[in-house]
Design a protein around this motif. Structure first.
Motif, short mmCIF file in Angstrom:
data_model
loop_
_atom_site.label_atom_id
_atom_site.label_comp_id
_atom_site.label_asym_id
_atom_site.label_seq_id
_atom_site.Cartn_x
_atom_site.Cartn_y
_atom_site.Cartn_z
N LEU A 65 66.25 33.48 40.32
CA LEU A 65 65.47 33.34 41.55
C LEU A 65 64.07 33.85 41.30
N PHE A 66 63.05 33.05 41.69
CA PHE A 66 61.67 33.51 41.62
C PHE A 66 60.96 33.16 42.91
N VAL A 67 59.97 33.99 43.28
CA VAL A 67 59.20 33.76 44.49
C VAL A 67 57.72 33.80 44.15
N LEU A 68 56.94 33.01 44.89
CA LEU A 68 55.50 32.89 44.64
C LEU A 68 54.72 33.22 45.91
N ARG A 123 66.68 41.82 39.94
CA ARG A 123 66.69 40.74 38.95
C ARG A 123 65.93 39.52 39.46
N ILE A 124 65.13 39.69 40.50
CA ILE A 124 64.36 38.60 41.10
C ILE A 124 62.94 38.62 40.52
N ARG A 151 55.86 36.45 36.27
CA ARG A 151 56.65 35.76 35.25
C ARG A 151 56.45 34.25 35.33
N TYR A 152 56.18 33.74 36.53
CA TYR A 152 56.02 32.31 36.77
C TYR A 152 54.65 32.02 37.38
N VAL A 153 54.17 30.79 37.23
CA VAL A 153 52.96 30.37 37.93
C VAL A 153 53.05 28.88 38.22
#
Length: 263
Positions: free
Chosen positions: A58-61, A78-79, A109-111
């Motif tokens: 799971l990732f949030v932006l 762990r998110i 970690r994400y974009v």
């Protein structure tokens, strides 16, 4: 801090395929205080992730000003978190922009790159998205490459338009870097229901071929009025979902996580 389960799709592959993944972009719907309270609610979902029958990433932006809050609230979980935009330059006279290196320093970690709204309102092109993908992967970030056709109806035309966007972006990726391909048909974003399952399956199959052709490890997710029930209809065609307003209510997000996990 990189969450323990933020492994590459290659590392997390199993007999069931790549580890499922769910992402949420808040866009510009919340102010800072509301974002903080939402992130706290999301952090509480870490217990849900731990109890799922099959692991789900799971990732949030959130918006840029909330990245520090995301690091503080989600760091012990762990998110993962990331940003909705990035600049292609490492440094320089780029007023108002944020580099991939700075995002990585902040714990991202994400974009997200290439969203239809960035293309429509800010004139971003395939070349722009490729440059941002290159910058993100050089900094060790996982780009969430958004792509999709503007008009619905013809899956063959959808494949052609979407593949052109994806291949341009993948050409900018650092060899061996991980990506997430978010198929988001523009005509389905903010609509009453997602694109038809058969249509999505046709396009996402072509996107998987593109990943193989470019020798880039990655996962394919669907966005565009996605919600509970969407993943089940697309079983085997996608590795997860990219959510928008549905996830404003974290109970809706919980339901999607449980569905994607197979629980």
């Amino acid at each position: 801090m990189i969450p323990e389960n933020s492994t590459s799709s290659e590392d997390s592959a199993s007999a069931l395929g790549p580890r499922p993944i769910v992402g949420v972009s808040l866009k510009l719907y919340f102010g800072l205080a509301r974002t903080r309270s939402w992130l706290a609610e999301v952090a509480a979902l870490d217990e849900v992730l731990t109890a799922l029958p099959r692991p789900v990433d799971l990732f949030v932006l959130p918006s840029f000003p909330a990245l520090a809050d995301a690091a503080g609230l989600l760091g012990p979980t762990r998110i993962a978190f990331g940003a909705q935009n990035v600049h292609w330059a490492e440094a320089g006279a780029w007023t108002g922009e944020v580099s991939a290196g700075m995002l990585a320093e902040a714990g991202a970690r994400y974009v997200e790159v290439g969203h239809a709204e960035r293309r429509r309102h800010f004139g971003e092109t395939d070349e722009t998205v490729a440059a941002k993908t290159r910058a993100a992967t050089r900094a060790g970030l996982i780009p969430v490459i958004c792509a999709g056709e503007r008009r619905g109806g013809d899956p063959v035309a959808a494949v052609e338009e979407t593949l052109a966007q994806v291949r341009a972006a993948l050409a900018g990726a650092t060899p061996g870097s991980e990506v997430v391909l978010a198929y988001e048909p523009v005509w389905a974003i903010g609509g009453r229901e997602p694109a038809p399952a058969a249509h999505v399956r046709t396009v996402t199959a072509a996107l998987r071929d593109a990943l193989r052709d470019h020798d880039v490890p990655g996962r394919v997710i669907y966005g565009g009025t996605a919600g509970p029930g969407t993943y089940t209809k697309l079983a085997g065609a996608v590795d997860g979902l990219f959510l928008g307003r549905l996830a404003h209510d974290t109970e809706g997000l919980r339901a999607v996580l449980e569905e994607v996990s197979g629980g």
